[in-house]
Write an enzyme that holds these catalytic residues in place. Sequence first.
Site, PDB file in Angstrom:
ATOM      1  N   HIS A  59       0.861  -1.191   0.000  1.00  0.00           N
ATOM      2  CA  HIS A  59       0.000   0.000   0.000  1.00  0.00           C
ATOM      3  C   HIS A  59       0.892   1.234   0.000  1.00  0.00           C
ATOM      4  O   HIS A  59       1.723   1.423   0.890  1.00  0.00           O
ATOM      5  CB  HIS A  59      -0.940  -0.004   1.204  1.00  0.00           C
ATOM      6  CG  HIS A  59      -2.050  -0.996   1.065  1.00  0.00           C
ATOM      7  ND1 HIS A  59      -2.522  -1.763   2.100  1.00  0.00           N
ATOM      8  CD2 HIS A  59      -2.794  -1.326  -0.034  1.00  0.00           C
ATOM      9  CE1 HIS A  59      -3.516  -2.543   1.655  1.00  0.00           C
ATOM     10  NE2 HIS A  59      -3.693  -2.294   0.359  1.00  0.00           N
ATOM     11  N   GLU A  93       1.786   3.754   3.021  1.00  0.00           N
ATOM     12  CA  GLU A  93       2.261   3.205   4.291  1.00  0.00           C
ATOM     13  C   GLU A  93       3.791   3.248   4.317  1.00  0.00           C
ATOM     14  O   GLU A  93       4.466   2.224   4.292  1.00  0.00           O
ATOM     15  CB  GLU A  93       1.687   1.797   4.469  1.00  0.00           C
ATOM     16  CG  GLU A  93       0.148   1.827   4.505  1.00  0.00           C
ATOM     17  CD  GLU A  93      -0.525   0.470   4.345  1.00  0.00           C
ATOM     18  OE1 GLU A  93       0.175  -0.558   4.285  1.00  0.00           O
ATOM     19  OE2 GLU A  93      -1.774   0.435   4.266  1.00  0.00           O
ATOM     20  N   ARG A 146      -3.166   5.024  -2.126  1.00  0.00           N
ATOM     21  CA  ARG A 146      -3.022   3.671  -1.567  1.00  0.00           C
ATOM     22  C   ARG A 146      -2.754   2.602  -2.641  1.00  0.00           C
ATOM     23  O   ARG A 146      -2.025   1.647  -2.441  1.00  0.00           O
ATOM     24  CB  ARG A 146      -4.322   3.333  -0.825  1.00  0.00           C
ATOM     25  CG  ARG A 146      -4.542   1.875  -0.443  1.00  0.00           C
ATOM     26  CD  ARG A 146      -5.915   1.763   0.206  1.00  0.00           C
ATOM     27  NE  ARG A 146      -6.384   0.391   0.349  1.00  0.00           N
ATOM     28  CZ  ARG A 146      -6.277  -0.317   1.470  1.00  0.00           C
ATOM     29  NH1 ARG A 146      -5.673   0.185   2.512  1.00  0.00           N
ATOM     30  NH2 ARG A 146      -6.771  -1.542   1.542  1.00  0.00           N
ATOM     31  N   HIS A 188       2.623  -3.693   6.566  1.00  0.00           N
ATOM     32  CA  HIS A 188       1.670  -2.607   6.326  1.00  0.00           C
ATOM     33  C   HIS A 188       1.756  -1.627   7.492  1.00  0.00           C
ATOM     34  O   HIS A 188       2.454  -1.855   8.477  1.00  0.00           O
ATOM     35  CB  HIS A 188       0.238  -3.154   6.293  1.00  0.00           C
ATOM     36  CG  HIS A 188      -0.093  -4.021   5.129  1.00  0.00           C
ATOM     37  ND1 HIS A 188      -1.000  -3.659   4.164  1.00  0.00           N
ATOM     38  CD2 HIS A 188       0.339  -5.253   4.770  1.00  0.00           C
ATOM     39  CE1 HIS A 188      -1.115  -4.614   3.270  1.00  0.00           C
ATOM     40  NE2 HIS A 188      -0.313  -5.607   3.607  1.00  0.00           N
ATOM     41  N   GLU A 208       0.834  -5.079  10.743  1.00  0.00           N
ATOM     42  CA  GLU A 208       0.484  -3.654  10.681  1.00  0.00           C
ATOM     43  C   GLU A 208       1.355  -2.928  11.691  1.00  0.00           C
ATOM     44  O   GLU A 208       1.202  -3.114  12.900  1.00  0.00           O
ATOM     45  CB  GLU A 208      -1.003  -3.437  11.018  1.00  0.00           C
ATOM     46  CG  GLU A 208      -1.981  -4.118  10.069  1.00  0.00           C
ATOM     47  CD  GLU A 208      -2.334  -3.257   8.854  1.00  0.00           C
ATOM     48  OE1 GLU A 208      -1.797  -2.131   8.736  1.00  0.00           O
ATOM     49  OE2 GLU A 208      -3.144  -3.724   8.034  1.00  0.00           O
TER      50      GLU A 208
HETATM   51 ZN   LIG Z   1      -1.864  -1.753   4.046  1.00  0.00          ZN
END
Ligand SMILES: [Zn+2]
Length: 421
Positions: free
Chosen positions: A179, A182, A235, A306, A381
Amino acid sequence: MKVLLVLCGLVLVVSARPDPHPHLKGAQVLRVVPEETWQVGYLRALQQQDLYDFWTEPNSVGRPVDMMSDVFQLPVLRAALENVNLSPRVLVSDVASLVAGSTPHQHNNKDSFSTRIDWTDYYDYDQITGWLDSLATDYPSVCKTEDVGTTYEGRTMKLITIGTGAADNPGIFIDGGIHAREWISPATVTYMINELVTKGSGEFSELLSKVNFYVMPSINPDGYQYTWTNDRLWRKTRSDTDSSFGCKGVDPNRNWGFHWNEVGASSSPCSDIYAGPEPFSEVEMQVVRDQVNRFAPTLQAYLTFHSYSQLWMYPWGFTSDLPDDWQDMDNLAQNAVTALTSLYGTRYEIGSSTNTIYAAAGGSDDWVKGVAGVKYAYTVELRDTGSYGFLLPTNQIIPTAEETFEGVKVVADFIMNNNGR
Ligand SMILES: [Zn+2]
Protein backbone atom coordinates in the site's frame (compact mmCIF):
# COMPACT_ATOMS: atom_id res chain seq x y z
CA MET A 1 2.42 51.64 -3.99
CA LYS A 2 5.61 50.17 -2.63
CA VAL A 3 3.59 48.06 -0.19
CA LEU A 4 1.38 46.90 -3.03
CA LEU A 5 4.42 45.84 -5.07
CA VAL A 6 5.81 43.89 -2.14
CA LEU A 7 2.43 42.24 -1.62
CA CYS A 8 2.20 41.34 -5.32
CA GLY A 9 5.67 39.87 -5.10
CA LEU A 10 4.62 37.74 -2.14
CA VAL A 11 1.55 36.50 -3.98
CA LEU A 12 3.74 35.59 -6.96
CA VAL A 13 6.20 33.71 -4.78
CA VAL A 14 3.40 31.83 -3.03
CA SER A 15 1.51 30.98 -6.20
CA ALA A 16 4.69 29.84 -7.94
CA ARG A 17 4.78 26.85 -5.60
CA PRO A 18 1.65 24.82 -6.27
CA ASP A 19 0.17 23.02 -3.31
CA PRO A 20 0.30 19.32 -4.22
CA HIS A 21 -2.50 18.55 -1.78
CA PRO A 22 -5.27 21.11 -2.31
CA HIS A 23 -7.88 18.45 -1.54
CA LEU A 24 -6.42 17.96 1.94
CA LYS A 25 -6.80 21.57 3.05
CA GLY A 26 -9.19 21.45 6.00
CA ALA A 27 -9.53 17.67 5.75
CA GLN A 28 -9.87 15.84 9.05
CA VAL A 29 -9.68 12.28 10.29
CA LEU A 30 -12.59 11.33 12.54
CA ARG A 31 -12.68 8.29 14.78
CA VAL A 32 -15.77 6.45 15.94
CA VAL A 33 -16.05 3.29 18.00
CA PRO A 34 -19.16 1.28 17.07
CA GLU A 35 -20.92 -0.22 20.07
CA GLU A 36 -23.56 -2.22 18.20
CA THR A 37 -23.27 -4.70 15.34
CA TRP A 38 -25.71 -2.73 13.20
CA GLN A 39 -23.47 0.34 13.52
CA VAL A 40 -20.61 -1.69 12.04
CA GLY A 41 -22.87 -2.56 9.10
CA TYR A 42 -23.80 1.09 8.72
CA LEU A 43 -20.13 2.10 8.58
CA ARG A 44 -19.48 -0.57 5.96
CA ALA A 45 -22.27 0.84 3.83
CA LEU A 46 -20.80 4.31 4.29
CA GLN A 47 -17.45 3.02 3.09
CA GLN A 48 -19.04 1.63 -0.06
CA GLN A 49 -20.11 5.16 -1.02
CA ASP A 50 -16.45 5.99 -1.83
CA LEU A 51 -16.94 9.50 -0.44
CA TYR A 52 -14.56 9.12 2.47
CA ASP A 53 -11.08 7.70 2.85
CA PHE A 54 -11.26 4.96 5.48
CA TRP A 55 -7.86 4.86 7.20
CA THR A 56 -9.01 1.81 9.15
CA GLU A 57 -11.94 -0.39 8.23
CA PRO A 58 -15.16 -1.25 10.05
CA ASN A 59 -14.95 -4.72 11.48
CA SER A 60 -16.43 -5.28 14.87
CA VAL A 61 -17.95 -3.74 17.94
CA GLY A 62 -15.33 -1.92 20.01
CA ARG A 63 -12.75 -1.54 17.24
CA PRO A 64 -12.10 2.09 16.22
CA VAL A 65 -12.83 3.19 12.67
CA ASP A 66 -10.83 6.16 11.32
CA MET A 67 -12.23 8.11 8.35
CA MET A 68 -10.76 11.04 6.49
CA SER A 69 -13.12 13.54 4.92
CA ASP A 70 -12.41 16.62 2.84
CA VAL A 71 -13.58 19.93 4.21
CA PHE A 72 -16.74 20.00 2.09
CA GLN A 73 -18.05 16.57 3.10
CA LEU A 74 -17.09 16.94 6.76
CA PRO A 75 -20.47 18.27 8.00
CA VAL A 76 -22.25 15.56 5.99
CA LEU A 77 -20.08 12.84 7.49
CA ARG A 78 -20.57 14.19 11.02
CA ALA A 79 -24.32 14.23 10.55
CA ALA A 80 -24.29 10.73 9.07
CA LEU A 81 -22.42 9.46 12.11
CA GLU A 82 -24.41 11.34 14.71
CA ASN A 83 -27.65 10.13 13.12
CA VAL A 84 -26.79 6.61 14.24
CA ASN A 85 -25.52 7.64 17.68
CA LEU A 86 -21.85 7.42 16.76
CA SER A 87 -19.98 10.32 18.35
CA PRO A 88 -16.99 11.20 16.21
CA ARG A 89 -13.76 12.28 17.84
CA VAL A 90 -11.29 14.36 15.82
CA LEU A 91 -8.18 12.21 15.42
CA VAL A 92 -6.32 14.47 12.99
CA SER A 93 -7.57 18.05 12.98
CA ASP A 94 -5.64 19.23 9.93
CA VAL A 95 -4.45 16.55 7.53
CA ALA A 96 -2.80 19.11 5.23
CA SER A 97 -0.49 20.42 7.93
CA LEU A 98 0.37 16.91 9.09
CA VAL A 99 1.32 16.02 5.50
CA ALA A 100 3.37 19.20 5.15
CA GLY A 101 5.13 18.51 8.44
CA SER A 102 6.05 14.95 7.49
CA THR A 103 7.30 15.61 3.96
CA PRO A 104 10.95 14.59 3.55
CA HIS A 105 13.23 17.51 2.92
CA GLN A 106 16.79 16.69 2.03
CA HIS A 107 16.57 13.80 -0.40
CA ASN A 108 13.78 14.64 -2.77
CA ASN A 109 15.66 15.89 -5.78
CA LYS A 110 18.09 14.33 -8.18
CA ASP A 111 20.92 16.70 -7.15
CA SER A 112 21.11 15.07 -3.76
CA PHE A 113 20.90 11.55 -5.16
CA SER A 114 23.14 9.23 -3.28
CA THR A 115 23.23 5.49 -2.84
CA ARG A 116 23.49 5.94 0.92
CA ILE A 117 20.37 6.01 3.01
CA ASP A 118 19.81 6.10 6.73
CA TRP A 119 16.64 5.74 8.74
CA THR A 120 16.26 9.31 9.95
CA ASP A 121 14.15 10.09 6.88
CA TYR A 122 11.99 8.48 4.20
CA TYR A 123 13.38 7.77 0.71
CA ASP A 124 11.78 7.60 -2.70
CA TYR A 125 11.75 4.54 -4.96
CA ASP A 126 14.89 5.33 -6.99
CA GLN A 127 16.87 5.99 -3.85
CA ILE A 128 15.75 2.68 -2.33
CA THR A 129 16.65 0.64 -5.42
CA GLY A 130 19.95 2.51 -5.88
CA TRP A 131 20.82 1.70 -2.30
CA LEU A 132 19.87 -1.98 -2.76
CA ASP A 133 22.26 -2.29 -5.71
CA SER A 134 25.05 -0.57 -3.81
CA LEU A 135 24.57 -3.02 -0.95
CA ALA A 136 24.98 -5.92 -3.36
CA THR A 137 28.18 -4.34 -4.70
CA ASP A 138 29.56 -3.79 -1.20
CA TYR A 139 28.60 -7.19 0.24
CA PRO A 140 28.74 -9.66 -2.67
CA SER A 141 29.35 -12.68 -0.45
CA VAL A 142 26.20 -12.05 1.60
CA CYS A 143 23.60 -10.77 -0.87
CA LYS A 144 22.69 -10.21 -4.49
CA THR A 145 20.03 -8.17 -6.25
CA GLU A 146 18.03 -9.10 -9.32
CA ASP A 147 15.70 -7.21 -11.60
CA VAL A 148 12.60 -9.36 -11.48
CA GLY A 149 9.98 -7.33 -13.32
CA THR A 150 8.71 -4.02 -14.62
CA THR A 151 5.82 -2.00 -13.24
CA TYR A 152 2.84 -0.63 -15.14
CA GLU A 153 4.64 2.71 -15.53
CA GLY A 154 7.94 1.07 -16.43
CA ARG A 155 9.88 1.03 -13.15
CA THR A 156 12.23 -1.86 -12.47
CA MET A 157 11.29 -4.13 -9.57
CA LYS A 158 14.11 -5.59 -7.53
CA LEU A 159 14.56 -8.58 -5.28
CA ILE A 160 17.46 -8.94 -2.86
CA THR A 161 18.52 -12.41 -1.78
CA ILE A 162 20.41 -12.55 1.50
CA GLY A 163 22.12 -15.78 2.53
CA THR A 164 25.50 -17.51 2.51
CA GLY A 165 24.45 -21.16 2.55
CA ALA A 166 22.81 -23.58 0.16
CA ALA A 167 20.16 -22.42 -2.28
CA ASP A 168 17.78 -24.99 -0.85
CA ASN A 169 18.13 -23.77 2.73
CA PRO A 170 14.80 -22.85 4.29
CA GLY A 171 13.62 -19.49 3.02
CA ILE A 172 11.79 -16.44 4.38
CA PHE A 173 10.07 -14.09 1.94
CA ILE A 174 9.54 -10.49 3.05
CA ASP A 175 7.81 -7.65 1.22
CA GLY A 176 6.91 -4.07 1.99
CA GLY A 177 5.09 -1.11 0.52
CA ILE A 178 2.16 -2.95 -1.07
CA HIS A 179 0.00 0.00 0.00
CA ALA A 180 1.64 3.13 -1.31
CA ARG A 181 0.98 5.53 1.56
CA GLU A 182 2.26 3.20 4.29
CA TRP A 183 5.76 4.68 4.16
CA ILE A 184 6.95 3.12 7.41
CA SER A 185 6.75 -0.29 5.70
CA PRO A 186 9.55 0.09 3.10
CA ALA A 187 11.54 2.05 5.69
CA THR A 188 11.29 -0.84 8.16
CA VAL A 189 12.03 -3.49 5.55
CA THR A 190 15.12 -1.65 4.26
CA TYR A 191 16.33 -1.30 7.86
CA MET A 192 16.08 -5.07 8.33
CA ILE A 193 17.86 -5.72 5.02
CA ASN A 194 20.67 -3.43 6.17
CA GLU A 195 20.99 -5.17 9.53
CA LEU A 196 21.13 -8.65 8.00
CA VAL A 197 23.59 -7.71 5.25
CA THR A 198 26.00 -5.47 7.14
CA LYS A 199 26.16 -7.90 10.07
CA GLY A 200 26.08 -10.93 7.78
CA SER A 201 29.60 -12.04 8.60
CA GLY A 202 29.24 -11.18 12.28
CA GLU A 203 26.12 -11.39 14.40
CA PHE A 204 24.04 -13.07 11.70
CA SER A 205 26.64 -15.36 10.13
CA GLU A 206 25.08 -18.54 11.51
CA LEU A 207 21.55 -17.44 10.58
CA LEU A 208 22.52 -16.53 7.03
CA SER A 209 24.38 -19.82 6.57
CA LYS A 210 21.19 -21.72 7.40
CA VAL A 211 18.34 -19.49 6.20
CA ASN A 212 17.85 -17.53 2.96
CA PHE A 213 15.95 -14.23 2.92
CA TYR A 214 14.17 -13.08 -0.25
CA VAL A 215 13.15 -9.47 0.16
CA MET A 216 11.28 -6.91 -1.93
CA PRO A 217 11.02 -3.70 0.12
CA SER A 218 8.72 -1.76 -2.20
CA ILE A 219 6.28 -3.83 -4.26
CA ASN A 220 3.97 -1.03 -5.41
CA PRO A 221 6.59 1.32 -6.89
CA ASP A 222 4.25 3.37 -9.11
CA GLY A 223 1.87 4.02 -6.24
CA TYR A 224 4.72 4.76 -3.86
CA GLN A 225 6.29 7.26 -6.23
CA TYR A 226 2.89 8.88 -6.74
CA THR A 227 2.71 9.50 -2.99
CA TRP A 228 5.95 11.48 -3.37
CA THR A 229 4.90 13.57 -6.36
CA ASN A 230 1.12 13.92 -6.31
CA ASP A 231 -0.85 12.53 -3.41
CA ARG A 232 0.77 11.54 -0.13
CA LEU A 233 -2.29 9.46 0.80
CA TRP A 234 -2.57 7.37 -2.37
CA ARG A 235 -3.02 3.67 -1.57
CA LYS A 236 -3.46 1.69 -4.79
CA THR A 237 -1.48 0.90 -7.92
CA ARG A 238 -1.57 3.37 -10.84
CA SER A 239 -3.03 1.27 -13.65
CA ASP A 240 -5.82 2.48 -15.91
CA THR A 241 -9.19 1.02 -15.03
CA ASP A 242 -11.49 2.18 -17.86
CA SER A 243 -13.42 4.07 -15.19
CA SER A 244 -15.76 6.63 -16.70
CA PHE A 245 -14.80 8.93 -13.82
CA GLY A 246 -11.10 8.57 -14.61
CA CYS A 247 -10.40 6.65 -11.39
CA LYS A 248 -7.09 4.83 -11.44
CA GLY A 249 -5.50 1.94 -9.67
CA VAL A 250 -6.32 -1.32 -7.94
CA ASP A 251 -5.89 -2.22 -4.28
CA PRO A 252 -2.96 -4.61 -4.67
CA ASN A 253 -3.84 -6.35 -1.42
CA ARG A 254 -7.27 -7.29 -2.78
CA ASN A 255 -5.84 -8.49 -6.10
CA TRP A 256 -4.38 -11.90 -5.16
CA GLY A 257 -6.06 -14.95 -6.65
CA PHE A 258 -7.36 -16.87 -3.66
CA HIS A 259 -11.08 -16.40 -2.88
CA TRP A 260 -10.62 -13.19 -4.85
CA ASN A 261 -13.24 -10.44 -4.37
CA GLU A 262 -15.46 -12.64 -2.20
CA VAL A 263 -15.61 -10.25 0.73
CA GLY A 264 -14.23 -6.93 1.97
CA ALA A 265 -13.36 -5.66 -1.49
CA SER A 266 -15.08 -3.53 -4.09
CA SER A 267 -15.82 -3.92 -7.79
CA SER A 268 -15.84 -0.15 -8.26
CA PRO A 269 -12.65 1.27 -9.81
CA CYS A 270 -13.08 4.45 -7.76
CA SER A 271 -12.95 2.54 -4.49
CA ASP A 272 -9.78 2.42 -2.42
CA ILE A 273 -10.41 -1.31 -1.99
CA TYR A 274 -11.04 -2.05 -5.69
CA ALA A 275 -10.13 -5.70 -6.26
CA GLY A 276 -9.34 -5.18 -9.95
CA PRO A 277 -11.04 -6.60 -13.06
CA GLU A 278 -9.65 -10.07 -12.34
CA PRO A 279 -7.22 -11.81 -9.95
CA PHE A 280 -3.62 -10.70 -10.52
CA SER A 281 -4.66 -8.00 -12.95
CA GLU A 282 -1.80 -5.89 -11.56
CA VAL A 283 1.57 -6.63 -13.11
CA GLU A 284 3.37 -5.79 -9.86
CA MET A 285 1.44 -8.50 -8.01
CA GLN A 286 2.17 -10.96 -10.84
CA VAL A 287 5.86 -10.25 -10.29
CA VAL A 288 5.70 -10.86 -6.53
CA ARG A 289 3.54 -13.96 -7.04
CA ASP A 290 6.10 -15.38 -9.48
CA GLN A 291 8.94 -14.77 -7.04
CA VAL A 292 7.04 -16.45 -4.21
CA ASN A 293 6.35 -19.40 -6.53
CA ARG A 294 10.00 -19.53 -7.55
CA PHE A 295 11.13 -20.08 -3.97
CA ALA A 296 7.98 -21.80 -2.68
CA PRO A 297 9.58 -25.25 -2.33
CA THR A 298 11.91 -23.87 0.35
CA LEU A 299 9.81 -21.08 1.84
CA GLN A 300 8.80 -21.60 5.46
CA ALA A 301 7.69 -18.07 6.30
CA TYR A 302 6.24 -15.02 4.60
CA LEU A 303 6.02 -11.55 6.14
CA THR A 304 4.26 -8.59 4.52
CA PHE A 305 4.45 -5.19 6.22
CA HIS A 306 1.67 -2.61 6.33
CA SER A 307 0.65 0.24 8.59
CA TYR A 308 -1.02 1.19 10.81
CA SER A 309 -2.70 -0.37 13.90
CA GLN A 310 0.02 -2.52 15.55
CA LEU A 311 -1.29 -5.96 14.66
CA TRP A 312 0.49 -9.24 13.94
CA MET A 313 -1.95 -11.26 11.86
CA TYR A 314 -2.18 -14.59 10.09
CA PRO A 315 -4.68 -16.11 7.62
CA TRP A 316 -7.42 -16.29 6.85
CA GLY A 317 -8.56 -12.91 5.65
CA PHE A 318 -11.43 -14.23 3.52
CA THR A 319 -13.23 -16.09 6.29
CA SER A 320 -13.49 -16.11 10.06
CA ASP A 321 -12.63 -19.83 9.94
CA LEU A 322 -9.08 -20.62 10.99
CA PRO A 323 -6.51 -22.79 9.19
CA ASP A 324 -5.95 -26.21 10.78
CA ASP A 325 -2.49 -25.18 11.95
CA TRP A 326 -3.50 -21.75 13.27
CA GLN A 327 -2.16 -22.63 16.71
CA ASP A 328 1.37 -22.99 15.28
CA MET A 329 1.10 -19.59 13.63
CA ASP A 330 -0.36 -18.06 16.76
CA ASN A 331 2.37 -19.47 19.02
CA LEU A 332 5.15 -18.10 16.85
CA ALA A 333 3.37 -14.75 16.55
CA GLN A 334 3.06 -14.55 20.35
CA ASN A 335 6.80 -15.10 20.73
CA ALA A 336 7.61 -12.57 18.02
CA VAL A 337 5.40 -9.93 19.59
CA THR A 338 6.81 -10.58 23.06
CA ALA A 339 10.27 -9.79 21.68
CA LEU A 340 8.95 -6.76 19.78
CA THR A 341 7.23 -5.33 22.86
CA SER A 342 10.24 -5.95 25.11
CA LEU A 343 12.23 -3.22 23.35
CA TYR A 344 10.04 -0.13 23.77
CA GLY A 345 6.82 -1.46 25.26
CA THR A 346 4.88 -1.11 21.98
CA ARG A 347 1.75 -3.23 22.27
CA TYR A 348 0.48 -5.40 19.42
CA GLU A 349 -2.64 -7.47 18.98
CA ILE A 350 -2.39 -10.96 17.50
CA GLY A 351 -4.95 -12.98 15.60
CA SER A 352 -6.29 -14.06 12.25
CA SER A 353 -6.88 -11.22 9.79
CA THR A 354 -10.64 -11.64 9.70
CA ASN A 355 -11.01 -11.90 13.44
CA THR A 356 -8.53 -9.11 14.19
CA ILE A 357 -9.46 -6.41 11.69
CA TYR A 358 -11.90 -7.30 8.97
CA ALA A 359 -12.75 -9.89 6.39
CA ALA A 360 -10.95 -8.94 3.19
CA ALA A 361 -10.34 -11.43 0.42
CA GLY A 362 -7.52 -11.20 -2.11
CA GLY A 363 -4.75 -10.43 0.39
CA SER A 364 -1.23 -11.64 -0.27
CA ASP A 365 -0.90 -13.67 2.94
CA ASP A 366 -4.00 -15.76 2.17
CA TRP A 367 -2.65 -16.62 -1.28
CA VAL A 368 0.85 -17.36 0.00
CA LYS A 369 -0.53 -19.82 2.55
CA GLY A 370 -3.52 -21.15 0.63
CA VAL A 371 -1.92 -21.56 -2.80
CA ALA A 372 1.87 -21.41 -2.42
CA GLY A 373 1.65 -23.51 0.75
CA VAL A 374 3.93 -21.40 2.96
CA LYS A 375 3.14 -22.37 6.55
CA TYR A 376 3.94 -19.21 8.51
CA ALA A 377 2.31 -16.34 6.59
CA TYR A 378 1.97 -13.05 8.45
CA THR A 379 0.58 -9.61 7.76
CA VAL A 380 2.06 -7.08 10.17
CA GLU A 381 0.48 -3.65 10.68
CA LEU A 382 3.24 -1.42 12.05
CA ARG A 383 2.98 1.75 14.20
CA ASP A 384 1.06 3.65 15.25
CA THR A 385 -2.51 3.33 16.57
CA GLY A 386 -3.80 6.50 14.93
CA SER A 387 -2.12 9.60 16.33
CA TYR A 388 -0.30 10.02 13.03
CA GLY A 389 -1.63 7.04 11.08
CA PHE A 390 0.06 6.86 7.68
CA LEU A 391 1.99 10.06 8.41
CA LEU A 392 4.32 8.60 11.00
CA PRO A 393 7.04 11.14 11.89
CA THR A 394 10.59 10.39 10.84
CA ASN A 395 11.82 10.17 14.43
CA GLN A 396 9.73 6.99 14.82
CA ILE A 397 11.33 5.16 11.88
CA ILE A 398 14.31 3.76 13.77
CA PRO A 399 12.43 2.65 16.90
CA THR A 400 9.70 1.09 14.75
CA ALA A 401 12.25 -0.74 12.62
CA GLU A 402 14.30 -1.87 15.63
CA GLU A 403 11.37 -3.35 17.52
CA THR A 404 9.96 -4.98 14.39
CA PHE A 405 13.31 -6.59 13.65
CA GLU A 406 13.26 -8.10 17.15
CA GLY A 407 10.03 -9.87 16.18
CA VAL A 408 11.34 -10.94 12.78
CA LYS A 409 14.48 -12.38 14.36
CA VAL A 410 12.29 -14.62 16.51
CA VAL A 411 10.61 -15.96 13.36
CA ALA A 412 13.98 -16.38 11.63
CA ASP A 413 15.57 -18.18 14.60
CA PHE A 414 12.57 -20.47 14.79
CA ILE A 415 12.89 -21.36 11.11
CA MET A 416 16.62 -21.92 11.57
CA ASN A 417 16.29 -24.13 14.64
CA ASN A 418 13.15 -26.04 13.74
CA ASN A 419 13.38 -25.95 10.00
CA GLY A 420 9.81 -24.68 10.02
CA ARG A 421 8.20 -27.76 11.50
ZN1 LIG B 1 -1.86 -1.75 4.05
